[in-house]
Design a protein around this motif. Sequence first.
Motif, PDB file in Angstrom:
ATOM      1  N   GLU A  29       0.835  -1.206   0.000  1.00 52.41           N
ATOM      2  CA  GLU A  29       0.000   0.000   0.000  1.00 52.41           C
ATOM      3  C   GLU A  29       0.869   1.256   0.000  1.00 52.41           C
ATOM      4  O   GLU A  29       0.465   2.297  -0.486  1.00 52.41           O
ATOM      5  N   ILE A  30       2.074   1.145   0.554  1.00 47.73           N
ATOM      6  CA  ILE A  30       3.024   2.258   0.550  1.00 47.73           C
ATOM      7  C   ILE A  30       3.914   2.185  -0.687  1.00 47.73           C
ATOM      8  O   ILE A  30       4.114   3.187  -1.378  1.00 47.73           O
ATOM      9  N   THR A  31       4.423   1.000  -0.995  1.00 50.23           N
ATOM     10  CA  THR A  31       5.373   0.850  -2.101  1.00 50.23           C
ATOM     11  C   THR A  31       4.769   1.290  -3.424  1.00 50.23           C
ATOM     12  O   THR A  31       5.480   1.823  -4.283  1.00 50.23           O
ATOM     13  N   THR A  32       3.466   1.099  -3.605  1.00 50.26           N
ATOM     14  CA  THR A  32       2.831   1.507  -4.868  1.00 50.26           C
ATOM     15  C   THR A  32       2.812   3.029  -5.041  1.00 50.26           C
ATOM     16  O   THR A  32       2.532   3.515  -6.134  1.00 50.26           O
ATOM     17  N   LYS A  33       3.147   3.759  -4.016  1.00 48.42           N
ATOM     18  CA  LYS A  33       3.226   5.222  -4.129  1.00 48.42           C
ATOM     19  C   LYS A  33       4.511   5.676  -4.815  1.00 48.42           C
ATOM     20  O   LYS A  33       4.606   6.816  -5.272  1.00 48.42           O
ATOM     21  N   PHE A  34       5.520   4.760  -4.888  1.00 49.63           N
ATOM     22  CA  PHE A  34       6.794   5.196  -5.476  1.00 49.63           C
ATOM     23  C   PHE A  34       7.465   4.156  -6.367  1.00 49.63           C
ATOM     24  O   PHE A  34       8.523   4.433  -6.936  1.00 49.63           O
ATOM     25  N   TRP A  35       6.867   2.934  -6.551  1.00 51.76           N
ATOM     26  CA  TRP A  35       7.570   1.937  -7.369  1.00 51.76           C
ATOM     27  C   TRP A  35       6.626   1.181  -8.279  1.00 51.76           C
ATOM     28  O   TRP A  35       6.312   1.629  -9.364  1.00 51.76           O
ATOM     29  N   PHE A  36       6.150   0.015  -7.886  1.00 53.20           N
ATOM     30  CA  PHE A  36       5.257  -0.777  -8.724  1.00 53.20           C
ATOM     31  C   PHE A  36       3.814  -0.351  -8.479  1.00 53.20           C
ATOM     32  O   PHE A  36       3.533   0.417  -7.558  1.00 53.20           O
ATOM     33  N   THR A  37       2.879  -0.847  -9.321  1.00 50.30           N
ATOM     34  CA  THR A  37       1.487  -0.424  -9.193  1.00 50.30           C
ATOM     35  C   THR A  37       0.587  -1.463  -8.536  1.00 50.30           C
ATOM     36  O   THR A  37      -0.509  -1.127  -8.097  1.00 50.30           O
ATOM     37  N   LYS A  38       1.033  -2.720  -8.486  1.00 52.04           N
ATOM     38  CA  LYS A  38       0.181  -3.781  -7.953  1.00 52.04           C
ATOM     39  C   LYS A  38       1.052  -4.862  -7.332  1.00 52.04           C
ATOM     40  O   LYS A  38       2.136  -5.151  -7.833  1.00 52.04           O
ATOM     41  N   SER A  39       0.546  -5.480  -6.248  1.00 46.33           N
ATOM     42  CA  SER A  39       1.281  -6.529  -5.559  1.00 46.33           C
ATOM     43  C   SER A  39       0.313  -7.599  -5.076  1.00 46.33           C
ATOM     44  O   SER A  39      -0.839  -7.299  -4.766  1.00 46.33           O
ATOM     45  N   SER A  40       0.806  -8.828  -4.991  1.00 45.15           N
ATOM     46  CA  SER A  40      -0.029  -9.916  -4.480  1.00 45.15           C
ATOM     47  C   SER A  40      -0.046  -9.967  -2.951  1.00 45.15           C
ATOM     48  O   SER A  40      -0.767 -10.771  -2.378  1.00 45.15           O
ATOM     49  N   GLY A  41       0.731  -9.107  -2.283  1.00 44.30           N
ATOM     50  CA  GLY A  41       0.691  -9.084  -0.824  1.00 44.30           C
ATOM     51  C   GLY A  41       1.927  -8.480  -0.205  1.00 44.30           C
ATOM     52  O   GLY A  41       2.855  -8.062  -0.896  1.00 44.30           O
ATOM     53  N   CYS A  42       1.915  -8.442   1.116  1.00 45.64           N
ATOM     54  CA  CYS A  42       3.051  -7.919   1.881  1.00 45.64           C
ATOM     55  C   CYS A  42       4.210  -8.907   1.843  1.00 45.64           C
ATOM     56  O   CYS A  42       3.999 -10.114   1.731  1.00 45.64           O
ATOM     57  N   LEU A  43       5.428  -8.377   1.943  1.00 47.88           N
ATOM     58  CA  LEU A  43       6.599  -9.240   2.011  1.00 47.88           C
ATOM     59  C   LEU A  43       6.612  -9.982   3.341  1.00 47.88           C
ATOM     60  O   LEU A  43       6.428  -9.381   4.395  1.00 47.88           O
ATOM     61  N   GLU A  44       6.818 -11.294   3.269  1.00 47.18           N
ATOM     62  CA  GLU A  44       6.932 -12.146   4.446  1.00 47.18           C
ATOM     63  C   GLU A  44       7.991 -13.191   4.150  1.00 47.18           C
ATOM     64  O   GLU A  44       8.119 -13.654   3.010  1.00 47.18           O
ATOM     65  N   LEU A  45       8.719 -13.595   5.160  1.00 45.81           N
ATOM     66  CA  LEU A  45       9.782 -14.586   5.015  1.00 45.81           C
ATOM     67  C   LEU A  45       9.250 -15.855   4.344  1.00 45.81           C
ATOM     68  O   LEU A  45       8.228 -16.398   4.753  1.00 45.81           O
ATOM     69  N   GLY A  46       9.937 -16.283   3.285  1.00 42.12           N
ATOM     70  CA  GLY A  46       9.589 -17.503   2.571  1.00 42.12           C
ATOM     71  C   GLY A  46       8.460 -17.366   1.576  1.00 42.12           C
ATOM     72  O   GLY A  46       8.163 -18.299   0.834  1.00 42.12           O
ATOM     73  N   LYS A  47       7.820 -16.231   1.526  1.00 41.02           N
ATOM     74  CA  LYS A  47       6.654 -16.033   0.675  1.00 41.02           C
ATOM     75  C   LYS A  47       7.057 -15.630  -0.739  1.00 41.02           C
ATOM     76  O   LYS A  47       8.011 -14.885  -0.936  1.00 41.02           O
ATOM     77  N   LYS A  48       6.302 -16.122  -1.724  1.00 40.97           N
ATOM     78  CA  LYS A  48       6.468 -15.692  -3.108  1.00 40.97           C
ATOM     79  C   LYS A  48       5.439 -14.589  -3.364  1.00 40.97           C
ATOM     80  O   LYS A  48       4.262 -14.739  -3.037  1.00 40.97           O
ATOM     81  N   ILE A  49       5.917 -13.479  -3.908  1.00 42.25           N
ATOM     82  CA  ILE A  49       5.090 -12.297  -4.146  1.00 42.25           C
ATOM     83  C   ILE A  49       5.192 -11.923  -5.623  1.00 42.25           C
ATOM     84  O   ILE A  49       6.236 -12.089  -6.238  1.00 42.25           O
ATOM     85  N   ARG A  50       4.123 -11.382  -6.166  1.00 46.39           N
ATOM     86  CA  ARG A  50       4.156 -10.862  -7.534  1.00 46.39           C
ATOM     87  C   ARG A  50       4.001  -9.349  -7.476  1.00 46.39           C
ATOM     88  O   ARG A  50       3.146  -8.829  -6.771  1.00 46.39           O
ATOM     89  N   TRP A  51       4.881  -8.669  -8.204  1.00 44.85           N
ATOM     90  CA  TRP A  51       4.787  -7.218  -8.357  1.00 44.85           C
ATOM     91  C   TRP A  51       4.540  -6.917  -9.827  1.00 44.85           C
ATOM     92  O   TRP A  51       5.147  -7.531 -10.707  1.00 44.85           O
ATOM     93  N   ASP A  52       3.637  -5.974 -10.082  1.00 37.61           N
ATOM     94  CA  ASP A  52       3.318  -5.577 -11.456  1.00 37.61           C
ATOM     95  C   ASP A  52       3.501  -4.081 -11.651  1.00 37.61           C
ATOM     96  O   ASP A  52       3.231  -3.284 -10.741  1.00 37.61           O
ATOM     97  N   TRP A  53       3.957  -3.745 -12.841  1.00 35.11           N
ATOM     98  CA  TRP A  53       4.047  -2.369 -13.320  1.00 35.11           C
ATOM     99  C   TRP A  53       3.035  -2.296 -14.458  1.00 35.11           C
ATOM    100  O   TRP A  53       3.357  -2.492 -15.622  1.00 35.11           O
ATOM    101  N   GLU A  54       1.770  -2.037 -14.074  1.00 34.92           N
ATOM    102  CA  GLU A  54       0.666  -2.134 -15.020  1.00 34.92           C
ATOM    103  C   GLU A  54       0.791  -1.165 -16.195  1.00 34.92           C
ATOM    104  O   GLU A  54       0.352  -1.475 -17.297  1.00 34.92           O
ATOM    105  N   MET A  55       1.406  -0.013 -15.989  1.00 39.93           N
ATOM    106  CA  MET A  55       1.548   0.965 -17.059  1.00 39.93           C
ATOM    107  C   MET A  55       2.435   0.450 -18.186  1.00 39.93           C
ATOM    108  O   MET A  55       2.360   0.929 -19.309  1.00 39.93           O
ATOM    109  N   PHE A  56       3.286  -0.545 -17.881  1.00 44.92           N
ATOM    110  CA  PHE A  56       4.173  -1.124 -18.893  1.00 44.92           C
ATOM    111  C   PHE A  56       3.717  -2.521 -19.309  1.00 44.92           C
ATOM    112  O   PHE A  56       4.319  -3.125 -20.197  1.00 44.92           O
ATOM    113  N   GLY A  57       2.700  -3.067 -18.646  1.00 45.91           N
ATOM    114  CA  GLY A  57       2.240  -4.414 -18.944  1.00 45.91           C
ATOM    115  C   GLY A  57       3.245  -5.488 -18.570  1.00 45.91           C
ATOM    116  O   GLY A  57       3.314  -6.524 -19.230  1.00 45.91           O
ATOM    117  N   VAL A  58       4.035  -5.233 -17.520  1.00 43.30           N
ATOM    118  CA  VAL A  58       5.036  -6.211 -17.080  1.00 43.30           C
ATOM    119  C   VAL A  58       4.904  -6.460 -15.583  1.00 43.30           C
ATOM    120  O   VAL A  58       4.349  -5.645 -14.843  1.00 43.30           O
TER     121      VAL A  58
END
Length: 153
Positions: A29-58
Amino acid sequence: MEISNSVVASQMLIRRPIAECFEAFVNPEITTKFWFTKSSGCLELGKKIRWDWEMFGVGDSLTVKELEENHRILVEWDSDPTTVEWLFEPIGNDATLVKISNWGFPGSCDKVLPQAIDAKGGYTMVLAGLKAWLEHGVELNLVRDQFPKGCPA
């Protein structure tokens, strides 16, 4: 010649307490203010997360390998075999030196050099955006505006 031991590092003094700086990278909720636009969740030890930059489609997935609250984050990207480390160092009570290091670039110098330069610039831009957001509440759109649609890359 292989140069896979190359490390790219960026750092910035952020005039906010260490807990706020750490949370800015853990909480999308904070990181999207200055980096990526979408995330699958908060960073947690051992967790796999997806970050998206929707404006670039990546987007990309990463795995959180280490997470030491208010001190260190270590992740590995899925699509490229590099590792990224964030270190948070308190400077007094109200400032934090945030350091981002990226390593594990595979291949020859001709392949690694452009990746390393891109990473250095990208992480420096992320830190500048973090600084503007946390210190002044200003969303600079640095990442979003780097490659606006219709403009050559």
